[in-house]
Scaffold this motif. Sequence first.
Motif, mmCIF file in Angstrom:
data_model
loop_
_atom_site.group_PDB
_atom_site.id
_atom_site.type_symbol
_atom_site.label_atom_id
_atom_site.label_comp_id
_atom_site.label_asym_id
_atom_site.label_seq_id
_atom_site.Cartn_x
_atom_site.Cartn_y
_atom_site.Cartn_z
ATOM 1 N N ASP A 195 -12.694 6.176 7.297
ATOM 2 C CA ASP A 195 -12.470 4.906 6.614
ATOM 3 C C ASP A 195 -11.090 4.837 5.964
ATOM 4 O O ASP A 195 -10.770 3.856 5.284
ATOM 5 C CB ASP A 195 -13.533 4.703 5.525
ATOM 6 N N LEU A 196 -10.259 5.842 6.161
ATOM 7 C CA LEU A 196 -8.954 5.895 5.504
ATOM 8 C C LEU A 196 -7.896 5.123 6.294
ATOM 9 O O LEU A 196 -7.987 5.003 7.521
ATOM 10 C CB LEU A 196 -8.513 7.346 5.335
ATOM 11 N N PRO A 197 -6.864 4.623 5.604
ATOM 12 C CA PRO A 197 -5.797 3.894 6.298
ATOM 13 C C PRO A 197 -4.961 4.809 7.185
ATOM 14 O O PRO A 197 -4.751 5.985 6.875
ATOM 15 C CB PRO A 197 -4.959 3.313 5.150
ATOM 16 N N VAL A 198 -4.483 4.248 8.273
ATOM 17 C CA VAL A 198 -3.695 4.988 9.258
ATOM 18 C C VAL A 198 -2.338 4.309 9.438
ATOM 19 O O VAL A 198 -2.262 3.086 9.619
ATOM 20 C CB VAL A 198 -4.417 5.053 10.619
ATOM 21 N N LEU A 199 -1.284 5.123 9.396
ATOM 22 C CA LEU A 199 0.053 4.686 9.777
ATOM 23 C C LEU A 199 0.327 5.181 11.184
ATOM 24 O O LEU A 199 0.206 6.385 11.464
ATOM 25 C CB LEU A 199 1.110 5.252 8.828
ATOM 26 N N LEU A 200 0.694 4.282 12.074
ATOM 27 C CA LEU A 200 1.142 4.679 13.400
ATOM 28 C C LEU A 200 2.535 5.298 13.287
ATOM 29 O O LEU A 200 3.287 4.989 12.367
ATOM 30 C CB LEU A 200 1.211 3.459 14.319
ATOM 31 N N TYR A 201 2.882 6.157 14.240
ATOM 32 C CA TYR A 201 4.183 6.831 14.200
ATOM 33 C C TYR A 201 4.779 6.812 15.598
ATOM 34 O O TYR A 201 4.248 7.427 16.514
ATOM 35 C CB TYR A 201 3.989 8.263 13.684
ATOM 36 N N ASN A 202 5.881 6.076 15.730
ATOM 37 C CA ASN A 202 6.571 5.971 17.014
ATOM 38 C C ASN A 202 7.896 6.722 16.949
ATOM 39 O O ASN A 202 8.801 6.317 16.213
ATOM 40 C CB ASN A 202 6.819 4.504 17.372
ATOM 41 N N VAL A 203 8.003 7.813 17.700
ATOM 42 C CA VAL A 203 9.219 8.621 17.720
ATOM 43 C C VAL A 203 9.489 9.067 19.157
ATOM 44 O O VAL A 203 9.291 10.224 19.524
ATOM 45 C CB VAL A 203 9.122 9.815 16.731
ATOM 46 N N MET A 261 0.830 -1.215 0.000
ATOM 47 C CA MET A 261 0.000 0.000 0.000
ATOM 48 C C MET A 261 0.862 1.261 0.000
ATOM 49 O O MET A 261 0.754 2.131 -0.845
ATOM 50 C CB MET A 261 -0.920 0.000 1.205
ATOM 51 N N PHE A 262 1.746 1.373 0.995
ATOM 52 C CA PHE A 262 2.662 2.515 1.083
ATOM 53 C C PHE A 262 4.088 1.971 1.081
ATOM 54 O O PHE A 262 4.562 1.461 2.093
ATOM 55 C CB PHE A 262 2.408 3.324 2.361
ATOM 56 N N LYS A 263 4.744 2.087 -0.063
ATOM 57 C CA LYS A 263 6.106 1.579 -0.188
ATOM 58 C C LYS A 263 6.987 2.606 -0.883
ATOM 59 O O LYS A 263 6.515 3.418 -1.669
ATOM 60 C CB LYS A 263 6.123 0.262 -0.974
ATOM 61 N N GLY A 264 8.277 2.554 -0.585
ATOM 62 C CA GLY A 264 9.230 3.420 -1.254
ATOM 63 C C GLY A 264 9.592 4.641 -0.447
ATOM 64 O O GLY A 264 9.580 4.638 0.788
ATOM 65 N N SER A 265 9.902 5.721 -1.149
ATOM 66 C CA SER A 265 10.386 6.953 -0.531
ATOM 67 C C SER A 265 9.259 7.965 -0.369
ATOM 68 O O SER A 265 8.721 8.474 -1.356
ATOM 69 C CB SER A 265 11.502 7.562 -1.386
ATOM 70 N N TYR A 266 8.928 8.237 0.865
ATOM 71 C CA TYR A 266 7.939 9.265 1.198
ATOM 72 C C TYR A 266 8.675 10.423 1.863
ATOM 73 O O TYR A 266 9.399 10.212 2.837
ATOM 74 C CB TYR A 266 6.865 8.709 2.137
ATOM 75 N N VAL A 267 8.500 11.607 1.327
ATOM 76 C CA VAL A 267 9.179 12.768 1.891
ATOM 77 C C VAL A 267 8.355 13.339 3.035
ATOM 78 O O VAL A 267 7.140 13.533 2.917
ATOM 79 C CB VAL A 267 9.432 13.858 0.825
ATOM 80 N N ALA A 268 9.023 13.565 4.158
ATOM 81 C CA ALA A 268 8.409 14.298 5.270
ATOM 82 C C ALA A 268 8.560 15.781 4.936
ATOM 83 O O ALA A 268 9.519 16.440 5.317
ATOM 84 C CB ALA A 268 9.103 13.958 6.585
#
Length: 294
Positions: A127-135, A1-8
């Motif tokens: 209903d949208l997908p969620v990515l958790l973020y642990n920092v 679904m979400f792969k590769g380079s995602y820019v922050a």
Amino acid sequence: MFKGSYVALVTPMLPNGDIDRDSLQELVQWHVESGTHGIVAVGTTGESATLPMDEHIDVVAQVVEYAQGQVKVIAGSGANATDEAIFLSQEMAKLNIDGFLSVVPYYNKPQQRGMIAHFEAVASATDLPVLLYNVPSRTVADMLTDTVAQLAKHPNIVGLKDATGDLSRLTETKSAVDSDFVCLSGDDSTGCRFMCEGGDGVISVSANIVPEQMSQMCEHALKHEFDDAKRIDASIYELHQELFIEPNPVMPKWALFKMGKMQDAGLRLPMVKPELNSQKIIEQRLVKLGLIEA
């Protein structure tokens, strides 16, 4: 679904503090042209902590408009108040985004059970997908692998951005979740190794400066062309380090300003422009990378 380079993605600002829409549009188009696989809008690097909610939503809307469906757009929707995170998510779900990045609530140091309740409430709000973020370096609270595994059972929680820099976490996570759960690195210095050990991609600060290299590195890693991936990573490894000599996004904004990608390197208080020595360090790196002239 979400792969590769995602820019922050950084949020460009004018000297008076207003959002620099022209530079934002140019940055988005540059990432499209450079092969960036997706954009994370108004996350930590986008100064989510200092953008009021209406402006936060507006910047995400602008990124969606400028991207024109050519790359995926993930909206930062984290907050330390669950009701605020839900409100942001529901409002931004009205935009044509592809999903959310939701950070562990910061400052209030929730228990693991509190994190589970928080993220389940946020994920159930749309209903949208969620990515958790642990920092944990920023939030203090660390989301443990057992917590991730519990949350991964929610149908809308599809992955994790792990910014711990601890590669053993990847092995732990992958053994605790289903094979389709997305594991993304949030630590540029270990991002290549993370992918070579089975990660799906990166959400990268360095991609603000070298989007083509980050995209190529990720594509090689996904094809198991690890030597090529490591070669590219080695060429920009010092950049990974130097972009964090002052708190993010101070250095990437200065670099983009010196590269002529933004009209100013402005930040929202309490963040300020880098010290003179830091400016020199990153400028020397940009010269070595051929991104600016000496």
